[in-house]
Write a protein that holds these residues in place. Sequence first.
Motif, short mmCIF file in Angstrom:
data_model
loop_
_atom_site.label_atom_id
_atom_site.label_comp_id
_atom_site.label_asym_id
_atom_site.label_seq_id
_atom_site.Cartn_x
_atom_site.Cartn_y
_atom_site.Cartn_z
N TYR A 251 6.35 -5.42 9.30
CA TYR A 251 4.86 -4.38 8.99
C TYR A 251 4.07 -4.98 8.02
CZ TYR A 251 9.14 -1.66 9.10
OH TYR A 251 10.38 -0.48 9.65
N ARG A 252 3.35 -6.21 8.43
CA ARG A 252 2.56 -6.69 8.08
C ARG A 252 1.45 -5.83 8.07
NH1 ARG A 252 4.03 -9.79 12.29
NH2 ARG A 252 2.57 -10.67 13.85
N GLN A 253 0.12 -5.85 7.74
CA GLN A 253 -1.01 -5.28 7.67
C GLN A 253 -1.76 -5.98 9.08
OE1 GLN A 253 -3.71 -4.99 4.86
NE2 GLN A 253 -4.20 -3.03 5.37
N LYS B 44 8.11 0.21 5.98
CA LYS B 44 7.20 0.71 7.32
C LYS B 44 6.18 0.46 6.34
CE LYS B 44 9.78 3.82 10.21
NZ LYS B 44 10.07 4.55 10.56
N GLY B 45 5.47 0.03 5.41
CA GLY B 45 4.32 -0.68 4.00
C GLY B 45 3.47 -0.97 5.66
N ASN B 46 2.22 -1.72 4.00
CA ASN B 46 1.12 -2.35 5.65
C ASN B 46 0.94 -3.56 3.98
OD1 ASN B 46 -0.27 -0.64 7.16
ND2 ASN B 46 -1.24 -0.48 5.68
N ILE B 47 1.86 -4.61 4.06
CA ILE B 47 2.63 -5.58 3.51
C ILE B 47 1.27 -6.73 4.12
CG2 ILE B 47 4.14 -7.50 3.27
CD1 ILE B 47 6.10 -5.69 3.79
N ARG B 48 0.82 -6.99 2.56
CA ARG B 48 -0.46 -8.35 2.68
C ARG B 48 0.48 -9.59 1.35
NH1 ARG B 48 -4.46 -6.19 -0.23
NH2 ARG B 48 -3.25 -4.08 -0.76
N HIS C 22 4.27 6.51 5.88
CA HIS C 22 5.32 7.87 4.79
C HIS C 22 4.98 6.65 3.93
CE1 HIS C 22 8.19 7.73 8.20
NE2 HIS C 22 7.23 7.24 9.06
N ALA C 23 3.86 6.74 2.85
CA ALA C 23 3.36 6.53 1.89
C ALA C 23 4.07 7.56 0.83
CB ALA C 23 1.79 7.02 2.03
N ASP D 175 7.48 9.61 0.66
CA ASP D 175 8.94 9.91 0.76
C ASP D 175 9.77 10.30 -0.46
OD1 ASP D 175 8.57 7.47 0.94
OD2 ASP D 175 10.35 6.96 2.27
N TYR E 264 -2.25 6.08 -2.59
CA TYR E 264 -3.28 5.17 -2.30
C TYR E 264 -4.13 5.98 -1.65
CZ TYR E 264 -0.09 1.65 -3.65
OH TYR E 264 0.00 0.18 -4.31
N SER F 247 0.43 -0.80 0.18
CA SER F 247 -0.06 0.69 0.18
C SER F 247 0.81 2.01 0.11
CB SER F 247 -0.83 -0.13 1.40
OG SER F 247 -1.98 -1.14 0.91
N LYS F 248 1.59 1.20 -0.66
CA LYS F 248 2.57 2.21 -0.63
C LYS F 248 3.06 2.36 -2.20
CE LYS F 248 6.38 3.38 2.02
NZ LYS F 248 8.11 2.87 1.68
N LYS F 249 3.83 3.72 -2.30
CA LYS F 249 4.36 4.49 -3.44
C LYS F 249 5.56 3.69 -3.82
CE LYS F 249 5.20 8.36 -6.75
NZ LYS F 249 5.07 9.48 -7.02
N MET G 23 9.50 -1.45 0.59
CA MET G 23 7.81 -1.90 1.23
C MET G 23 8.05 -1.60 2.97
SD MET G 23 9.01 -5.97 0.46
CE MET G 23 8.30 -6.85 2.37
N SER H 255 -3.65 -1.38 11.55
CA SER H 255 -3.02 -0.45 10.65
C SER H 255 -3.42 0.52 10.25
CB SER H 255 -2.42 -1.24 9.36
OG SER H 255 -1.93 -2.79 10.76
N PRO H 256 -3.19 1.90 9.75
CA PRO H 256 -3.42 2.66 8.78
C PRO H 256 -4.46 2.17 7.93
CG PRO H 256 -1.75 3.43 9.47
CD PRO H 256 -2.04 1.71 10.41
N ALA H 257 -4.64 2.68 6.91
CA ALA H 257 -5.40 2.20 5.61
C ALA H 257 -3.76 2.34 4.41
CB ALA H 257 -6.61 3.08 5.89
N VAL H 258 -3.80 3.82 4.80
CA VAL H 258 -2.79 4.01 3.99
C VAL H 258 -1.15 4.38 5.13
CG1 VAL H 258 -1.65 5.73 2.58
CG2 VAL H 258 -4.11 4.87 2.50
N PRO H 259 -0.13 4.13 5.10
CA PRO H 259 0.70 4.10 6.27
C PRO H 259 0.98 5.22 6.32
CG PRO H 259 1.64 2.66 3.97
CD PRO H 259 -0.15 3.15 3.92
#
Lengths: 235, 545, 367
Positions: free
Chosen positions: C50-52, B343-347, C62-63, C65, B532, B278-280, B341, C56-60
């Motif tokens: 960093y697994r969801q 500090k992302g939200n990893i699935r 640090h989306a 940087d 996102y 969920s990250k650029k 990856m 967890s917020p929907a958008v991290p």
Amino acid sequence: MDNETLMLEHEQDEHYGLQHHFENQEQQKDASTIGMWTFLLTEIMFFGGLFLAYFIYRQWYPAAFAAASNNTDLWLGAANTTVLICSSLTMAMGVHAAALGKRTMLVLFLVLTLMLGGIFLGVKAYEYHDKWVKHEIPGAHFECRDEKGAPCADEQHTQLFFSLYFGMTGLHASHMIIGFGILLVLIVQSWQGKFTSGWHTPIEMFGLYWHFVDIVWIFLFPLLYLIDRSGRGLH
Amino acid sequence: MIEAKYPVREKKNYLNAEHGLMSWLLTKDHKRIAILYLYAVTFFFVIGGLFAALIRLELATPAGDLLDSNTYNKVFTMHGVIMIFFFLIPSIPAILGNFLIPLMIGAKDLAFPRINLISWYIYMVGGLIGTFVVCTGGVDTGWTFYTPFSSSYSNGYVVLTALAAFINGFSSILTGLNFIVTVHRMRAPGLTWFRLPLFVWAHYATSAVMILGTPVIAVTLFLLMLERGLHIGFFDPAYGGDPVLFQHLFWFYSHPAVYIMILPSMGVISEVISTFSSKKPFGYTFIAFSSVAIAVFGFLVWGHHLFVSSQSAYAGMVFSVLSYIVAIPSAVKIFNWLATMYKGNIRLETPMLYAIGFMGLFTIGGLTGLFLAAMGMDVHLTDTYFVVAHFHYVMVGGAVTGYLAGLHFWWPKMTGRMYPQGWSKVSAIMVFTGFNLTFFPQFLLGYMGMPRRYHVYPPEFAVLNVLSSAGASLLGIGFLIPGIYFIWSLKYGKLAGANPWGATGLEWQTASPPPTENFAITPVVTHEAYDYSTVVHEEEVVHVG
Amino acid sequence: MMEAKSFQLFPEQASTIAAHVDGLYAFLVLVSAFFSLLIAFLVVWFAVKYRQRPDSPAVPAHADDHSAGAMVLEIVWTVIPLGLSMIMFAWGVSIYFTESRPPADSMEIYVTGKQWMWKIQHMEGAREINELHIPIDRDIKLTMTSEDVIHDFYVPAFRTKADVLPGRYTTEWFKPTKVGEYHIFCAEYCGTKHSGMIGTVYVMSQNDYNEWLAHGSGEGSMAEQGQALFNQLGCGNCHPSVINNQNGRCPNLVGLFGTRVELKDGTNVRADESYIRESVLYPESKIVAGYDNIMPTFKGLISEEGMLKLVEYIKSLRTKNGTMSTATPLPVQTGATPQTPTKAGAMKTAARPAGAVPAPAAPQGTR
């Protein structure tokens, strides 16, 4: 409705000739132009491999290549070069006529281009036939003889020159034959009034292709006919 | 009879818009053409895979007890020819690229839909000739066709195989041409170059390689066919030619060809890692430019295949240093993906499992390329199993893994169906494990000195070969299972919504499967790529009536 | 034949260059292992850390940087791999240049590859098939050619290989450091029995080697056999091989080998093995200055092995003393005598006339 009226009606219609997946004519025209230039780029790479092989072998076997090159007919080659350059001129005139919406002029110039192209191919056919008669076609029947009729010094590399000669001019000729076919179709379509001053992209794109084929010949002619004309031929 | 669990979708989409065989064979819809390619490419993957199975079965024992030498030589040749020309080169571009690029840029189709269809027919003609060769006795020159063996000594169908590859090349050229024009001219309003998905950047770079490199192999094969047919001496010293010239001409294309195979895969990985974090993508610009750099530098390194061929040492030095330089952009990508990856939200969905597998396997494959780029090291390792292991790591561990990641990622978009997640994750792990077991021992075999293309080998190489063959069985099963559940999902899979993964990108803003015209209204892009914060995560939608 | 070796991970180090190659290999393995493990570790760690989670917020956070820190990172992870790569490059080049420059006083051995066997000729006349007997601690240079397709002469224990090409000569050199038996593999696919084109290198002590050489084929040295061919083909009718015997029609061959030759077209070329071969087979391609293009070609009249003998003979004419004139018949052999290998192929007890089929020096290699 006659062809002239049809053409005039199409002049007013800005969607004439527009394919459904394009937004407007400008986008379609740009796409066609970029596409044709990209295609020509691939053709440069295609011929490039043959030119590379020619340059390398010429560098390694200059004597054999010079002797074999003297066996091409300089005047026929020069005549063909002139004919092809003139056909590029008539093609450019045709594109110009299309841009001005002049149907008759367009057809005339396309037919002239066709005729000049036909002359080129005819001369080429004559040259090939001549080589066949003189056993200069590579393969099982190849015979390499010098002026006195004795076997020439370096048969293998002389044959290599002729292989490259036929490979390069043959590839060029096949491009011309394909162009010939497309030109016939375009002549018929032009006669039927399909092209307007607002839309004549196929004519322009074909013009690019035809000019490219001409330029390839302008490189082929000096490399195959003109280099090392020392006067000593094989026959 | 098992009843479909969900009501049959009625909404009009590209799959049900028209019916009948001719509506498929004469289609101009890029999505349908992509599906046509999917069938054809999968067919060739299976054939190529069967040949691989035969190879590993034979090599499980030192003696040549399964096949005779000539047959074995044909088997490994056909494995290479089919996998490279008929599977790897078209796979991602012709299937995923064709399907997705217009969607990703908000267009109704590619620039030249009819040329797209023609490219499929050209592929089929080349493929038919190749299939004919396989059925009537094959060819035994190795996929590299080195002369004078291929031009004057082989007893196989050299000309026909060369012709099949020659024809196939035009399919590749037309696909690349189409992509370049499309990306240049058909982007939706507001979609600037630096808002493009990285998948598109990757395919743009790939297309440049396709159009510039493929004509060279075409003319090389053309010269080879002439030589074999007419005994002219372009490449055979017995007729006055130079066999090393063939090698130069051949590798001038065939090295960039490997970048045709890997760049699209890297494009897939960028999309998958970004979505499932969920990250650029970190360093978007660097990743985009690295694709271009790989395409450019990829044309300058072909001589690293010729270090022991009698090529001059000075030329070799130039090729060696450039080979190291071309590796750097790939390293840059790996680090940027890692940073994505962070500090992302990893699935850990199936596509993400494949992407993670890619990162590990491609890293090993790429690093072992550095071994081969060192001239003094390459003298020992070239033409051994070290090279075989290296290229399978990058091509299977890299390209195929990326292809599977992409199939699993965009399957719901292409078919409107989801596949069973449990099975898909299991087979991803099987592929990863089986692959490593198959190919890691081959690095060791190579350093030990086992040459490649060997039908029989000395007994001290037996243990590692047995391990490798065992791994191949596992790998084969890992590849088979998705074939089964993908087909199963077409009828029984859960219906997928427009955006089941919560991904960004225009393709996820239209229905799954998309309508024929892709978008009801041409989208207008107003935000940056991979935003996102604006994503609508539509898991599943059930339409009735 | 070589005895079957037990399971190994490394070939033996049996040449001077092997240790260098293994050193570079160790460095490459270390760097690769480091980065592979680092990346694997980070991937797994990030995937776990960093697994969801449900919270967890929907958008991290640090989306987005685009900091200066990002630029620094990009530079660091570009420069470090580039630096390491340049070390690998330089190291590889250094090994390669050593491998491509045989020392000047190398012992020369000639290799002819053909489908599917290796034919080896020692200067002193010994011939082998699929076997190469060499003494330890000597620089050995192989001059190789193929009779048909491309092959490659690979000795893993020496860490060297080189393609063997038809129509030209390639070279490979090594200095064995360990007595033993080592694999020879053909390492360029060459057809049906490519994997059967294997053999054995026997590295022996100098004494053992001399003894082995003495029992070699009794045909005389390669230079002597070359001289017989020279006579047989009538080369001496034109080319003087005795010093001070000038024949205006053809260049003198005494002292020719290794010198620079001025050609008719103004260029000059070094008279090496390839030049000799080309001059015999394609005389029109390099005409010597001051001479005409009158030499006939000997293509089809001489085999690759015969060509190597001719080359050895012409090499032997390097010395100023010259040899016996072409008119003197070769003495008939009375018995094989042990001889130490020398470079001046002068008066030696000759063998049976060239052309006789020698008894095979060793049994055929394994399939």
